[in-house]
Design a protein around this motif. Structure first.
Motif, PDB file in Angstrom:
ATOM      1  N   PHE A 134       0.750  -0.822  -9.025  1.00 44.98           N
ATOM      2  CA  PHE A 134       0.294   0.512  -8.644  1.00 44.98           C
ATOM      3  C   PHE A 134      -0.655   0.357  -7.471  1.00 44.98           C
ATOM      4  O   PHE A 134      -1.713  -0.242  -7.588  1.00 44.98           O
ATOM      5  CB  PHE A 134      -0.454   1.204  -9.798  1.00 44.98           C
ATOM      6  N   TYR A 135      -0.253   0.905  -6.311  1.00 43.61           N
ATOM      7  CA  TYR A 135      -1.094   0.774  -5.125  1.00 43.61           C
ATOM      8  C   TYR A 135      -1.069   2.058  -4.308  1.00 43.61           C
ATOM      9  O   TYR A 135      -1.185   2.028  -3.099  1.00 43.61           O
ATOM     10  CB  TYR A 135      -0.626  -0.410  -4.294  1.00 43.61           C
ATOM     11  N   LYS A 136      -0.893   3.204  -4.986  1.00 37.89           N
ATOM     12  CA  LYS A 136      -0.869   4.460  -4.246  1.00 37.89           C
ATOM     13  C   LYS A 136      -2.251   4.803  -3.704  1.00 37.89           C
ATOM     14  O   LYS A 136      -2.365   5.507  -2.727  1.00 37.89           O
ATOM     15  CB  LYS A 136      -0.308   5.599  -5.089  1.00 37.89           C
ATOM     16  N   ASN A 137      -3.294   4.295  -4.336  1.00 35.08           N
ATOM     17  CA  ASN A 137      -4.645   4.414  -3.800  1.00 35.08           C
ATOM     18  C   ASN A 137      -4.895   3.140  -2.991  1.00 35.08           C
ATOM     19  O   ASN A 137      -4.955   2.054  -3.555  1.00 35.08           O
ATOM     20  CB  ASN A 137      -5.654   4.527  -4.946  1.00 35.08           C
ATOM     21  N   PRO A 138      -5.051   3.241  -1.671  1.00 38.15           N
ATOM     22  CA  PRO A 138      -5.132   2.040  -0.843  1.00 38.15           C
ATOM     23  C   PRO A 138      -6.366   1.175  -1.093  1.00 38.15           C
ATOM     24  O   PRO A 138      -6.452   0.067  -0.579  1.00 38.15           O
ATOM     25  CB  PRO A 138      -5.112   2.579   0.590  1.00 38.15           C
ATOM     26  N   ASP A 139      -7.319   1.656  -1.870  1.00 38.35           N
ATOM     27  CA  ASP A 139      -8.508   0.869  -2.180  1.00 38.35           C
ATOM     28  C   ASP A 139      -8.445   0.220  -3.553  1.00 38.35           C
ATOM     29  O   ASP A 139      -9.412  -0.409  -3.980  1.00 38.35           O
ATOM     30  CB  ASP A 139      -9.759   1.750  -2.116  1.00 38.35           C
TER      31      ASP A 139
ATOM     32  N   LYS B 231       0.841  -1.204   0.000  1.00 40.32           N
ATOM     33  CA  LYS B 231       0.000   0.000   0.000  1.00 40.32           C
ATOM     34  C   LYS B 231       0.869   1.245   0.000  1.00 40.32           C
ATOM     35  O   LYS B 231       1.905   1.295   0.654  1.00 40.32           O
ATOM     36  CB  LYS B 231      -0.925   0.019   1.214  1.00 40.32           C
ATOM     37  N   CYS B 232       0.441   2.221  -0.742  1.00 41.26           N
ATOM     38  CA  CYS B 232       1.098   3.522  -0.876  1.00 41.26           C
ATOM     39  C   CYS B 232       2.334   3.461  -1.773  1.00 41.26           C
ATOM     40  O   CYS B 232       3.113   4.408  -1.822  1.00 41.26           O
ATOM     41  CB  CYS B 232       1.460   4.120   0.471  1.00 41.26           C
ATOM     42  N   PHE B 233       2.534   2.367  -2.482  1.00 39.03           N
ATOM     43  CA  PHE B 233       3.688   2.200  -3.368  1.00 39.03           C
ATOM     44  C   PHE B 233       3.255   2.033  -4.819  1.00 39.03           C
ATOM     45  O   PHE B 233       2.191   1.491  -5.103  1.00 39.03           O
ATOM     46  CB  PHE B 233       4.501   0.947  -3.000  1.00 39.03           C
ATOM     47  N   ASN B 234       4.098   2.504  -5.691  1.00 37.00           N
ATOM     48  CA  ASN B 234       4.072   2.141  -7.106  1.00 37.00           C
ATOM     49  C   ASN B 234       5.450   1.572  -7.404  1.00 37.00           C
ATOM     50  O   ASN B 234       6.463   2.165  -7.039  1.00 37.00           O
ATOM     51  CB  ASN B 234       3.848   3.356  -8.015  1.00 37.00           C
TER      52      ASN B 234
ATOM     53  N   TYR C 217       1.580  16.003  -1.964  1.00 34.87           N
ATOM     54  CA  TYR C 217       2.746  15.343  -1.401  1.00 34.87           C
ATOM     55  C   TYR C 217       3.601  14.775  -2.516  1.00 34.87           C
ATOM     56  O   TYR C 217       3.107  14.121  -3.421  1.00 34.87           O
ATOM     57  CB  TYR C 217       2.340  14.198  -0.455  1.00 34.87           C
ATOM     58  N   LYS C 218       4.864  15.034  -2.410  1.00 34.23           N
ATOM     59  CA  LYS C 218       5.802  14.522  -3.405  1.00 34.23           C
ATOM     60  C   LYS C 218       6.172  13.085  -3.029  1.00 34.23           C
ATOM     61  O   LYS C 218       6.462  12.789  -1.873  1.00 34.23           O
ATOM     62  CB  LYS C 218       7.055  15.397  -3.419  1.00 34.23           C
ATOM     63  N   ALA C 219       6.147  12.216  -4.007  1.00 34.57           N
ATOM     64  CA  ALA C 219       6.500  10.823  -3.755  1.00 34.57           C
ATOM     65  C   ALA C 219       7.988  10.715  -3.440  1.00 34.57           C
ATOM     66  O   ALA C 219       8.805  11.434  -4.011  1.00 34.57           O
ATOM     67  CB  ALA C 219       6.170   9.974  -4.979  1.00 34.57           C
ATOM     68  N   LEU C 220       8.319   9.828  -2.534  1.00 32.08           N
ATOM     69  CA  LEU C 220       9.709   9.487  -2.282  1.00 32.08           C
ATOM     70  C   LEU C 220      10.074   8.432  -3.317  1.00 32.08           C
ATOM     71  O   LEU C 220       9.337   7.470  -3.518  1.00 32.08           O
ATOM     72  CB  LEU C 220       9.877   8.950  -0.865  1.00 32.08           C
TER      73      LEU C 220
ATOM     74  N   PRO D  40       3.836   8.811   1.243  1.00 28.85           N
ATOM     75  CA  PRO D  40       3.615   8.743   2.687  1.00 28.85           C
ATOM     76  C   PRO D  40       2.135   8.878   3.036  1.00 28.85           C
ATOM     77  O   PRO D  40       1.439   9.754   2.528  1.00 28.85           O
ATOM     78  CB  PRO D  40       4.422   9.933   3.231  1.00 28.85           C
ATOM     79  N   ASN D  41       1.671   7.973   3.853  1.00 24.27           N
ATOM     80  CA  ASN D  41       0.270   7.933   4.277  1.00 24.27           C
ATOM     81  C   ASN D  41      -0.705   7.856   3.097  1.00 24.27           C
ATOM     82  O   ASN D  41      -1.861   8.232   3.224  1.00 24.27           O
ATOM     83  CB  ASN D  41      -0.077   9.137   5.159  1.00 24.27           C
TER      84      ASN D  41
END
Length: 160
Positions: free
Chosen positions: A119-124, A45-48, A76-79, A69-70
């Motif tokens: 792609f899982y930046k959207n947790p749903d 979750k929260c990762f691509n 928010y800029k992706a790390l 993050p979160n």
């Protein structure tokens, strides 16, 4: 005339043998679903995580990693980082993200999935791609146009 017939026959045989794939897109999608539908994807979750070049097979096994993050996308800029797998072992590099900041075994688990993109930046909504022709979507709340369903949560699309 006989030479032309033989030549044409040989061409058709070669195209049939060399042009066919060992598995088609639907078989790849079904195989992934049957083997990995019960995998706990929560660590992603929260990762691509996506391969360097989207238009060809990723022979070098190099991927971009984006962490939100979160899971906050807007504002928010992706790390970001990158990983290269050598013999299945990850070599990770980033200027904004440390490997210790990643969930334990995240990169190893990603490698075991054998997908091109995650792609899982959207947790749903989890989206996966298997090069070159399969897209998978895990979302129990929404379907996506053009996708067929395995069950209430898993959907797939085979690109021609």
């Amino acid at each position: 005339m006989e030479k032309k017939v033989i030549l044409v026959t040989l061409i058709f045989l070669m195209l049939g043998c060399f042009g066919s794939k060992s598995t088609n897109g639907l078989e790849k999608a079904e195989d992934f679903y049957n083997k990995k539908k019960d995998v706990d994807f929560e660590m992603f979750k929260c990762f691509n995580i996506l391969q360097w070049n989207q238009n060809r097979k990723n022979y070098r096994e190099e991927y971009h990693i984006e962490f939100y993050p979160n899971c906050r996308i807007g504002g928010y800029k992706a790390l970001r980082g990158k990983v290269k797998f050598e013999n299945g072992k990850p070599i990770f590099h980033s200027e904004s993200l440390r490997k210790d900041d990643l969930p334990p075994q995240l990169l190893e688990e990603f490698y075991r999935l054998q997908v091109s993109n995650l792609f899982y930046k959207n947790p749903d909504r989890l989206e996966l791609a298997i090069y070159p022709d399969v897209r998978l979507l895990k979302s129990c709340e929404e379907e996506k146009e053009g996708y067929l369903s395995f069950d209430n949560c898993w959907h797939y699309k085979v690109i021609d």
